[in-house]
Design a protein around this motif. Structure first.
Motif, PDB file in Angstrom:
ATOM      1  N   SER A 106       1.319  -0.859   0.169  1.00 46.25           N
ATOM      2  CA  SER A 106      -0.188   0.136   0.030  1.00 46.25           C
ATOM      3  C   SER A 106       1.191   1.122   0.036  1.00 46.25           C
ATOM      4  O   SER A 106       0.403   2.161   0.076  1.00 46.25           O
ATOM      5  CB  SER A 106      -0.678  -0.075   0.437  1.00 46.25           C
ATOM      6  N   THR A 107       2.059   1.479  -0.019  1.00 46.15           N
ATOM      7  CA  THR A 107       2.430   2.418   0.040  1.00 46.15           C
ATOM      8  C   THR A 107       3.039   2.590  -1.344  1.00 46.15           C
ATOM      9  O   THR A 107       4.194   4.121  -1.465  1.00 46.15           O
ATOM     10  CB  THR A 107       3.797   2.054   0.956  1.00 46.15           C
ATOM     11  N   ARG A 165       0.142   7.545  -4.217  1.00 41.66           N
ATOM     12  CA  ARG A 165      -1.156   8.321  -3.454  1.00 41.66           C
ATOM     13  C   ARG A 165      -0.821   7.190  -2.613  1.00 41.66           C
ATOM     14  O   ARG A 165      -1.436   6.469  -1.511  1.00 41.66           O
ATOM     15  CB  ARG A 165      -2.519   8.139  -4.108  1.00 41.66           C
ATOM     16  N   GLY A 166       0.518   6.585  -2.182  1.00 42.09           N
ATOM     17  CA  GLY A 166       0.840   5.373  -1.146  1.00 42.09           C
ATOM     18  C   GLY A 166       0.748   6.003   0.458  1.00 42.09           C
ATOM     19  O   GLY A 166       0.794   7.030   1.136  1.00 42.09           O
ATOM     20  N   MET A 167       0.140   4.955   1.116  1.00 36.55           N
ATOM     21  CA  MET A 167       0.231   4.852   2.238  1.00 36.55           C
ATOM     22  C   MET A 167       1.865   5.028   3.658  1.00 36.55           C
ATOM     23  O   MET A 167       2.274   4.484   2.725  1.00 36.55           O
ATOM     24  CB  MET A 167      -1.316   4.380   3.139  1.00 36.55           C
ATOM     25  N   ASP A 168       1.692   5.435   4.155  1.00 37.25           N
ATOM     26  CA  ASP A 168       2.890   5.984   5.086  1.00 37.25           C
ATOM     27  C   ASP A 168       2.549   4.639   6.130  1.00 37.25           C
ATOM     28  O   ASP A 168       1.323   3.856   6.634  1.00 37.25           O
ATOM     29  CB  ASP A 168       3.219   6.866   5.865  1.00 37.25           C
ATOM     30  N   LYS A 169       3.684   3.936   7.087  1.00 42.46           N
ATOM     31  CA  LYS A 169       3.952   3.007   7.829  1.00 42.46           C
ATOM     32  C   LYS A 169       4.179   3.372   8.765  1.00 42.46           C
ATOM     33  O   LYS A 169       5.680   4.571   8.887  1.00 42.46           O
ATOM     34  CB  LYS A 169       3.912   1.819   7.418  1.00 42.46           C
ATOM     35  N   ASN A 226       6.743   5.709   3.874  1.00 46.64           N
ATOM     36  CA  ASN A 226       6.989   4.283   3.206  1.00 46.64           C
ATOM     37  C   ASN A 226       7.863   4.031   2.207  1.00 46.64           C
ATOM     38  O   ASN A 226       7.716   3.923   0.921  1.00 46.64           O
ATOM     39  CB  ASN A 226       5.897   5.413   2.147  1.00 46.64           C
ATOM     40  N   SER A 237       5.793  10.076  -4.613  1.00 50.93           N
ATOM     41  CA  SER A 237       5.101   9.359  -3.559  1.00 50.93           C
ATOM     42  C   SER A 237       5.990   9.540  -3.008  1.00 50.93           C
ATOM     43  O   SER A 237       5.734   8.198  -1.047  1.00 50.93           O
ATOM     44  CB  SER A 237       5.524   7.686  -4.121  1.00 50.93           C
ATOM     45  N   ASN A 284      -3.493   1.585  -5.049  1.00 53.18           N
ATOM     46  CA  ASN A 284      -3.379   3.158  -3.618  1.00 53.18           C
ATOM     47  C   ASN A 284      -4.232   4.281  -4.183  1.00 53.18           C
ATOM     48  O   ASN A 284      -3.785   4.960  -3.595  1.00 53.18           O
ATOM     49  CB  ASN A 284      -1.791   3.097  -3.832  1.00 53.18           C
ATOM     50  N   GLY A 297      -6.709   5.284  -5.809  1.00 52.90           N
ATOM     51  CA  GLY A 297      -8.335   4.704  -5.365  1.00 52.90           C
ATOM     52  C   GLY A 297      -9.188   4.605  -6.614  1.00 52.90           C
ATOM     53  O   GLY A 297     -10.637   5.326  -6.514  1.00 52.90           O
TER      54      GLY A 297
END
Length: 553
Positions: free
Chosen positions: A41-42, A46-50, A62, A167, A455, A457
């Motif tokens: 998902s990173t 539009r990747g998400m962070d951890k 990410n 990203s 990622n 959407g």
């Protein structure tokens, strides 16, 4: 009957865990897939962070290599993914998540073949053939920028830096930071492009756009003694003396052993120590130095001595900062004051100590041999600045590689889809199991554009259908179509949209991912040999496996 019984042969220690065969390969593939799902998902703009917590430290990132390293993966096969992400990060600085996902997808596509009884070596052979064709086609698709004008090449480097930052956490300010990154890389020696000569200094506070580039060296004010406040904090064209020498009174005491017979002789020893330190300081002053930097401490006596003579000094300067000052100013680091002369001194256009946020920084600007630069990075939270530093490091590595390689391809999943189309077309010309394996390799490449779309959407099925249709045309226009996260259609010509990446990043990602997949497919047995507590206690330090004296048999 006893003569027909076979004796028991014990090859491994009792309690050893062994797993082998087809089930072992499938188990390894499942473990790799679980690790890849963490970073999936990173990927993309539009990747998400951890958020990863290790003790009291919290890291928000990410970056694939950073996340995998902090996860502390213990599964032996899954550790291969961590290693290839690290190698990708060390080699080219970006594309770590893409490499991880591609390796996991190749193994996922190979899983049905293994379960159906196809020998792993046949799959490996097919994958290596597909890689050879993919690399050949990648070179054919690459756009050479070596013959472009200086301005056009700089614009290309800016676009590559912006693509790397798309990203990252700095995506909203990518135009601002891409200019800083390209300007910093341009300061380096074009024949070497040493990454270590670009410093990034983090200063908490202010806006991220308050960050700035120093044409030279900047480092935080070092530990100082009383008398430092009286020293001048600004020089124009100063003579800079660089030392790897301790200027403290105590150093003379610690480096000598002297025996005395009379109490009166102690005063002569003290006077000799003072004479030694004053001799060193006097030589530095007579040589004409205006700024004195040392890797080792400069004590309170020397600090006050220099202050009385309008000389700036700083001790305990970090090794990397001293090296960058040497490169930028043209000075030479001296380990002794004997033979000190103006030829060993460096210089710069302007030296000043300025306030940056809550910290004081020493800046060396307008250096005559400016082969180094420093980015002073500002921001609110500490976690934000650390992630911004990792983002800038990726962009710097990308621009360096683009400087050297001079070849680019379109990003956004365009090049993966084009290679996938080529491999599918090639698969029709071969027969047997190789056809299915090459097709699986082509299908695995689609994980990059599909994940970028997911990622963001978007409807990944619809986007992939549009992209396959564009690439199936086989013309120059459809070749560079990739995922568009901003447009209504979801697809666009990523080359015309300036989503560019160095060819070297894609080449290294394909090679690393394929090698990792082949390595895991070739493992058909895992042996875990637990260490005996008794043996561990018996091992003396420095002699592993050898019992101490008195316990040998």
């Amino acid at each position: 009957m006893s003569q027909f019984l076979q004796p028991t042969i014990l090859l491994l220690r009792e309690g050893t865990d062994t797993s082998q065969g087809r089930a072992q390969i499938v188990s390894n593939i499942n473990a790799v897939q679980a690790v890849a799902d963490v970073v999936k998902s990173t990927l993309g703009p539009r990747g998400m962070d951890k958020m990863i917590q290790t003790g009291p430290k919290v890291t928000i990132s990410n970056d694939g290599a950073t996340i995998l390293n902090l996860l502390e993966v213990v599964h032996p096969a899954a550790r291969v993914l961590v290693d290839i992400a690290k190698s990708q990060d060390d080699e080219v600085g970006d594309g770590t998540t893409s490499t991880t996902l591609l390796a996991a997808e190749l193994l996922k596509e190979a899983k049905p073949f293994i379960e159906e009884g196809i020998h792993p070596q046949i799959v490996i052979q097919g994958y290596r053939k597909a890689l050879e064709l993919a690399l050949e086609k990648l070179e054919g698709f690459s756009i050479n920028i070596a013959k472009d004008s200086a301005q056009d090449k700089r614009d290309t480097l800016l676009k590559c830096a912006q693509t790397a930052l798309n990203s990252k956490l700095l995506a909203n300010t990518k135009h601002f930071f891409s200019e800083l990154v390209v300007s910093a890389v341009e300061k380096l020696d074009p024949n070497i492009l040493d990454r270590d000569l670009i410093g990034i200094k983090n200063v908490t506070g202010g806006s991220v756009t308050d960050s700035f580039l120093v044409d030279g060296v900047a480092f935080k004010k070092t530990f100082s003694y009383a008398g430092f406040e009286q020293q001048p904090k600004r020089f124009e064209n100063p003579k800079i003396c660089l030392l790897n020498l301790e200027l403290e009174l105590k150093s003379e005491k610690e480096n000598a052993e002297i025996r005395i017979e009379k109490p009166e002789e102690y005063q002569s020893i003290v006077d000799a120590e003072w004479a030694l330190i004053y001799e060193k300081l006097e030589i530095i002053v007579k040589a004409g130095a205006q700024i004195v930097l040392s890797k080792l401490p400069i004590g309170d006596l020397a600090t006050q001595y220099f202050a009385d003579r309008n000389i700036f000094c700083a001790g305990r300067v970090a090794q990397e900062d001293l090296l960058r000052v040497q490169k930028a100013t043209g000075g030479q680091v001296q380990t002794t004051v004997n033979g000190l002369n103006p030829e060993t001194f460096g210089t710069c256009g302007l030296f000043e100590e300025v306030q940056v946020g809550a910290e004081r920084y020493n800046l060396f600007k307008n250096c005559p041999q400016s082969r180094t630069a420093t980015i002073v990075l500002r921001g609110g939270a500490e976690q934000f600045i650390q992630e911004a530093e990792r983002s800038l490091n990726d962009a710097i590595m990308i621009v360096r590689r683009c400087f050297k390689a001079n070849k680019i391809v379109a990003g956004g999943g365009a090049i993966e889809l084009e290679i996938s189309r080529f491999l599918r077309h090639y698969a029709r010309s071969v027969t047997g199991k190789t056809q299915y394996i090459v097709n699986s390799y082509a299908k695995a490449l689609e994980v990059i554009p599909r994940t970028i779309a997911e990622n963001a959407g978007l409807n990944s099925i619809e986007i992939m259908n549009k992209l396959r249709q564009k690439h199936a045309q086989g013309d120059e226009e459809g070749r560079w179509y990739g995922v568009d996260i901003n447009g209504a259609s979801g697809v666009c010509d990523t080359h015309s949209s300036f989503v560019w990446e160095p060819t070297l990043v894609k080449r290294n990602a394909l090679c690393s991912a394929t090698e990792a997949a082949c390595a895991i497919l070739s493992i058909d047995e895992t042996v875990k040999n637990p260490k005996s507590d008794q043996d561990t206690k018996m091992k003396p330090k420095g002699q592993p496996g050898r019992p101490p004296m008195g316990m040998r048999r």
